[in-house]
Design a protein around this motif. Structure first.
Motif, mmCIF file in Angstrom:
data_model
loop_
_atom_site.group_PDB
_atom_site.id
_atom_site.type_symbol
_atom_site.label_atom_id
_atom_site.label_comp_id
_atom_site.label_asym_id
_atom_site.label_seq_id
_atom_site.Cartn_x
_atom_site.Cartn_y
_atom_site.Cartn_z
ATOM 1 N N LEU A 70 1.269 -1.031 0.374
ATOM 2 C CA LEU A 70 -0.176 -0.100 0.472
ATOM 3 C C LEU A 70 0.745 1.143 -0.667
ATOM 4 C CD1 LEU A 70 -3.125 0.631 1.996
ATOM 5 C CD2 LEU A 70 -1.031 1.947 1.929
ATOM 6 N N LEU A 71 1.877 1.243 0.662
ATOM 7 C CA LEU A 71 2.824 2.397 0.394
ATOM 8 C C LEU A 71 3.730 2.370 -0.717
ATOM 9 C CD1 LEU A 71 3.743 2.138 4.830
ATOM 10 C CD2 LEU A 71 1.839 3.783 3.629
ATOM 11 N N ALA A 72 3.864 1.051 -1.160
ATOM 12 C CA ALA A 72 4.824 1.345 -2.488
ATOM 13 C C ALA A 72 3.589 2.108 -3.116
ATOM 14 C CB ALA A 72 4.974 0.638 -2.355
ATOM 15 N N GLY A 73 2.758 1.933 -2.951
ATOM 16 C CA GLY A 73 1.550 2.462 -4.376
ATOM 17 C C GLY A 73 1.622 3.791 -3.603
ATOM 18 N N TYR A 74 1.406 3.502 -2.585
ATOM 19 C CA TYR A 74 1.013 6.189 -2.336
ATOM 20 C C TYR A 74 2.061 6.266 -2.847
ATOM 21 C CZ TYR A 74 -0.097 9.363 0.337
ATOM 22 O OH TYR A 74 -0.355 10.898 1.372
ATOM 23 N N THR A 126 11.275 -6.136 -8.728
ATOM 24 C CA THR A 126 11.437 -5.496 -7.707
ATOM 25 C C THR A 126 11.256 -4.763 -6.632
ATOM 26 O OG1 THR A 126 12.875 -3.786 -9.734
ATOM 27 C CG2 THR A 126 13.222 -2.360 -7.109
ATOM 28 N N ALA A 127 11.822 -5.480 -5.353
ATOM 29 C CA ALA A 127 10.625 -5.129 -3.961
ATOM 30 C C ALA A 127 10.879 -3.923 -3.611
ATOM 31 C CB ALA A 127 11.489 -5.846 -2.886
ATOM 32 N N LEU A 128 10.132 -3.163 -4.338
ATOM 33 C CA LEU A 128 9.613 -1.414 -3.760
ATOM 34 C C LEU A 128 9.843 -1.244 -2.328
ATOM 35 C CD1 LEU A 128 10.149 1.659 -4.569
ATOM 36 C CD2 LEU A 128 7.622 1.186 -5.842
ATOM 37 N N GLY A 129 8.383 -1.760 -2.324
ATOM 38 C CA GLY A 129 8.297 -2.193 -0.257
ATOM 39 C C GLY A 129 9.081 -2.394 -0.149
ATOM 40 N N THR A 130 10.240 -3.130 -0.071
ATOM 41 C CA THR A 130 11.356 -3.360 0.988
ATOM 42 C C THR A 130 12.186 -1.832 1.086
ATOM 43 O OG1 THR A 130 11.065 -5.459 0.333
ATOM 44 C CG2 THR A 130 13.553 -4.722 1.280
ATOM 45 N N LEU A 131 12.693 -1.270 -0.349
ATOM 46 C CA LEU A 131 13.257 -0.232 -0.554
ATOM 47 C C LEU A 131 12.785 1.069 0.066
ATOM 48 C CD1 LEU A 131 14.113 -0.657 -4.485
ATOM 49 C CD2 LEU A 131 16.066 -1.775 -2.507
ATOM 50 N N LEU A 132 11.585 1.347 0.070
ATOM 51 C CA LEU A 132 11.352 2.639 0.636
ATOM 52 C C LEU A 132 11.737 3.344 1.639
ATOM 53 C CD1 LEU A 132 7.348 2.141 0.283
ATOM 54 C CD2 LEU A 132 9.041 4.243 -1.125
ATOM 55 N N PRO A 133 11.610 2.003 3.366
ATOM 56 C CA PRO A 133 12.497 2.407 4.485
ATOM 57 C C PRO A 133 13.496 2.499 4.106
ATOM 58 C CG PRO A 133 11.909 -0.193 4.152
ATOM 59 C CD PRO A 133 11.308 0.988 2.815
ATOM 60 N N ILE A 134 14.506 1.563 3.338
ATOM 61 C CA ILE A 134 16.003 2.110 2.540
ATOM 62 C C ILE A 134 16.289 3.255 2.708
ATOM 63 C CG2 ILE A 134 17.881 1.777 1.657
ATOM 64 C CD1 ILE A 134 17.037 -1.544 1.884
ATOM 65 N N LEU A 135 15.648 4.281 1.486
ATOM 66 C CA LEU A 135 15.370 5.118 0.740
ATOM 67 C C LEU A 135 15.103 6.272 1.539
ATOM 68 C CD1 LEU A 135 14.525 4.190 -3.209
ATOM 69 C CD2 LEU A 135 16.693 4.185 -2.420
ATOM 70 N N ARG A 136 14.039 5.866 2.610
ATOM 71 C CA ARG A 136 13.570 7.053 3.419
ATOM 72 C C ARG A 136 14.412 6.946 4.489
ATOM 73 N NH1 ARG A 136 7.223 6.135 5.248
ATOM 74 N NH2 ARG A 136 7.236 6.367 2.857
ATOM 75 N N ASP A 137 15.276 6.473 5.170
ATOM 76 C CA ASP A 137 16.474 6.502 6.117
ATOM 77 C C ASP A 137 17.393 6.817 5.316
ATOM 78 O OD1 ASP A 137 14.562 4.978 7.846
ATOM 79 O OD2 ASP A 137 15.750 3.209 7.540
ATOM 80 N N GLY A 146 16.450 8.589 -6.517
ATOM 81 C CA GLY A 146 15.528 8.526 -5.760
ATOM 82 C C GLY A 146 13.953 8.179 -6.318
ATOM 83 N N LYS A 147 14.053 9.421 -7.420
ATOM 84 C CA LYS A 147 12.401 8.946 -7.781
ATOM 85 C C LYS A 147 13.174 8.084 -9.489
ATOM 86 C CE LYS A 147 11.172 13.818 -7.153
ATOM 87 N NZ LYS A 147 11.164 15.459 -7.711
ATOM 88 N N THR A 148 13.503 7.873 -9.640
ATOM 89 C CA THR A 148 14.479 6.810 -11.096
ATOM 90 C C THR A 148 13.793 5.324 -10.304
ATOM 91 O OG1 THR A 148 15.140 8.677 -11.519
ATOM 92 C CG2 THR A 148 15.712 6.349 -12.436
ATOM 93 N N VAL A 149 14.072 5.909 -8.859
ATOM 94 C CA VAL A 149 14.458 4.043 -8.195
ATOM 95 C C VAL A 149 12.966 3.667 -8.223
ATOM 96 C CG1 VAL A 149 14.718 2.496 -6.735
ATOM 97 C CG2 VAL A 149 16.689 3.838 -6.917
ATOM 98 N N LEU A 150 11.816 4.479 -7.542
ATOM 99 C CA LEU A 150 10.840 4.644 -7.696
ATOM 100 C C LEU A 150 10.479 4.147 -8.905
ATOM 101 C CD1 LEU A 150 9.897 6.885 -5.339
ATOM 102 C CD2 LEU A 150 9.818 5.692 -4.269
ATOM 103 N N ASN A 151 10.710 5.220 -9.786
ATOM 104 C CA ASN A 151 9.211 4.455 -11.792
ATOM 105 C C ASN A 151 10.235 2.926 -11.713
ATOM 106 O OD1 ASN A 151 8.486 7.139 -11.886
ATOM 107 N ND2 ASN A 151 10.862 7.428 -12.896
ATOM 108 N N HIS A 152 11.429 2.682 -11.559
ATOM 109 C CA HIS A 152 11.853 1.046 -12.141
ATOM 110 C C HIS A 152 10.995 -0.142 -10.897
ATOM 111 C CE1 HIS A 152 14.163 1.587 -15.108
ATOM 112 N NE2 HIS A 152 15.243 2.073 -13.790
ATOM 113 N N GLY A 153 10.395 0.680 -9.571
ATOM 114 C CA GLY A 153 10.536 -0.257 -8.861
ATOM 115 C C GLY A 153 9.019 -0.258 -9.336
ATOM 116 N N ALA A 154 7.982 0.846 -9.184
ATOM 117 C CA ALA A 154 6.798 0.421 -9.775
ATOM 118 C C ALA A 154 6.843 -1.257 -10.719
ATOM 119 C CB ALA A 154 6.197 1.958 -10.331
#
Length: 418
Positions: A70-74, A126-137, A146-154
């Protein structure tokens, strides 16, 4: 066998200890997610055997996985994934899928692996949900990288989920596409509900706003209801619940146009404070060390395949990425390597794909364990490698003029022999 109560204690204790240990490392080089997985391996049935999952803890883990997606989609910005960067990410994922099918076909001819379709889909995730806390920290979510990672992760999450529904479904491809279309229609209908609730003068909207800061916590409850509704709807259509959770994140973003910081803080507290750590720890508990040691060659092959199939095309794609406006300089070698390692990080979808393949009898449990272990290794090592490769200061230096050449030019102007 450990009791559920004792197991929950050790899992929650691991969730508390992990961020404390992560804080001891400079620049947070070891992500908290890595420590949660390691803690799960240690307390799990394959090492100390002081914690088991069970149906009760499994439900909490499933809720954590749902909130993760959910947070990944958000976090996905529709304008980003439909723009230049999003189109490039889509083409890159399609290239990864084609490469995966080609390599897996060759390996199946050699008798290295079976269940070629399932393996190929898993390799492109690509585990975008797993990467979110890592990129956020790391404070990298709002950066260009980070935005490019989000695109590929989506597309690295949405693409495999759709491919899994179409290619691994028991109905056949055409029927699966029709069912997927029906789910999309149902999700769109659900998305219209928040618009009606937000209308000015709406009595229901006033009650929701009034209750959001009281013990009612109406906005949080509505978010959880949205997550559960779409997850159950997806399962009712015979799709993976992950797709419903991801769609719930998209709808939540649309319902809170412009962002809703208070709600985001509350959801983060529920998700990252309790449920998501349980998912990561239980994921580590499921890793069978003995099974991995029995077939180390297969494990190494899967890790290398992930690097070639997913990280490779993303690395090449970064060479042609010039930002949303097409005027930025291309990513440096360091940044492309970071991007490739982040994109190659995968675990939740690998678990989902192998589970479907094992249940259908098209994949052996030994190969499924090796593939899940390979996904765990990517989560353990790839983000860590990306962090070690370069800090924000290093990335800035890559875009600055070469310091040596600049100093030499200044010395020459002053008549100094360099």
């Amino acid at each position: 066998m450990p009791s559920i109560g004792a197991s929950l204690f050790w899992i929650v204790a691991s969730a508390v200890v992990a961020p404390l240990l992560a804080g001891l490392f400079p620049r947070k080089l070891v992500p908290e997610v890595v420590l949660l997985l390691l803690a799960g391996i240690i307390i799990g049935p394959h090492v100390l055997d002081i914690a088991v999952e069970g149906s009760e803890i499994g439900l909490l883990s499933d809720l954590g996985l749902g909130l993760l997606f959910l947070l990944a989609g958000y976090e996905i910005n529709t304008a980003e994934i439909t723009g230049r960067g999003g189109r490039r990410a889509l083409v890159t994922w399609l290239a990864s899928l084609a490469l995966a099918f080609g390599l897996v076909w060759l390996l199946s001819l050699a008798g290295v692996t079976n269940a070629g379709t399932a393996v190929a889909i898993a390799l492109t995730s690509t585990a975008l949900g797993t990467l979110l806390p890592i990129l956020r920290d790391a404070g990298a979510l709002d950066s260009r990288l980070g935005k490019t990672v989000l695109n590929h992760g989506a597309f690295g999450e949405l693409g495999p989920v759709i491919a899994m529904a179409v290619l691994l479904g028991s109905r056949g491809s055409l029927a699966s596409i029709a069912v997927l279309g029906l789910f999309v229609v149902a999700a769109v209908l659900v998305a219209f509900i928040p618009d009606r609730l937000r209308r000015e003068g709406s009595r229901i909207a006033a009650i929701i706003r009034a209750g959001s800061e009281t013990t009612s916590q109406t906005t949080v409850r509505l978010t959880v209801l949205l997550l559960v509704t779409l997850s159950v709807l997806a399962m009712w259509f015979g799709l993976d619940a992950i797709l419903g959770a991801f769609a719930a994140g998209f709808i939540l973003r649309r319902a809170t146009a412009g962002g809703y910081e208070v709600l985001e803080t509350k959801i983060d507290g529920l998700a990252f404070g309790f449920l998501i750590p349980i998912f990561f720890v239980t994921s580590g508990m499921a890793i069978d060390i003995e099974a991995i040691a029995s077939e180390p060659g297969v494990l190494v092959a899967f890790v290398l395949l992930i690097l070639v199939v997913r990280s490779g095309p993303v690395y090449v794609s970064g060479r042609f990425d010039r930002g949303p406006g097409g005027t930025d300089p291309p990513f440096t070698v360091r940044e492309r390597t970071q991007l490739a390692l982040y994109a190659g990080t995968g675990l939740p979808l690998i678990v989902a794909v192998t589970g479907v393949a094992v249940d259908s009898g098209t994949m052996t449990t030994a190969h499924a364990s090796a593939l899940v272990a390979a996904g765990a290794i990517t989560v353990l090592l790839f983000p860590l490698g990306a962090s070690l490769i370069g800090s924000p200061r290093d990335r800035q230096a890559d875009h600055e003029p070469d310091a040596v050449d600049s100093q030499a030019a200044n010395d020459e102007n002053r008549g100094v022999d360099t």
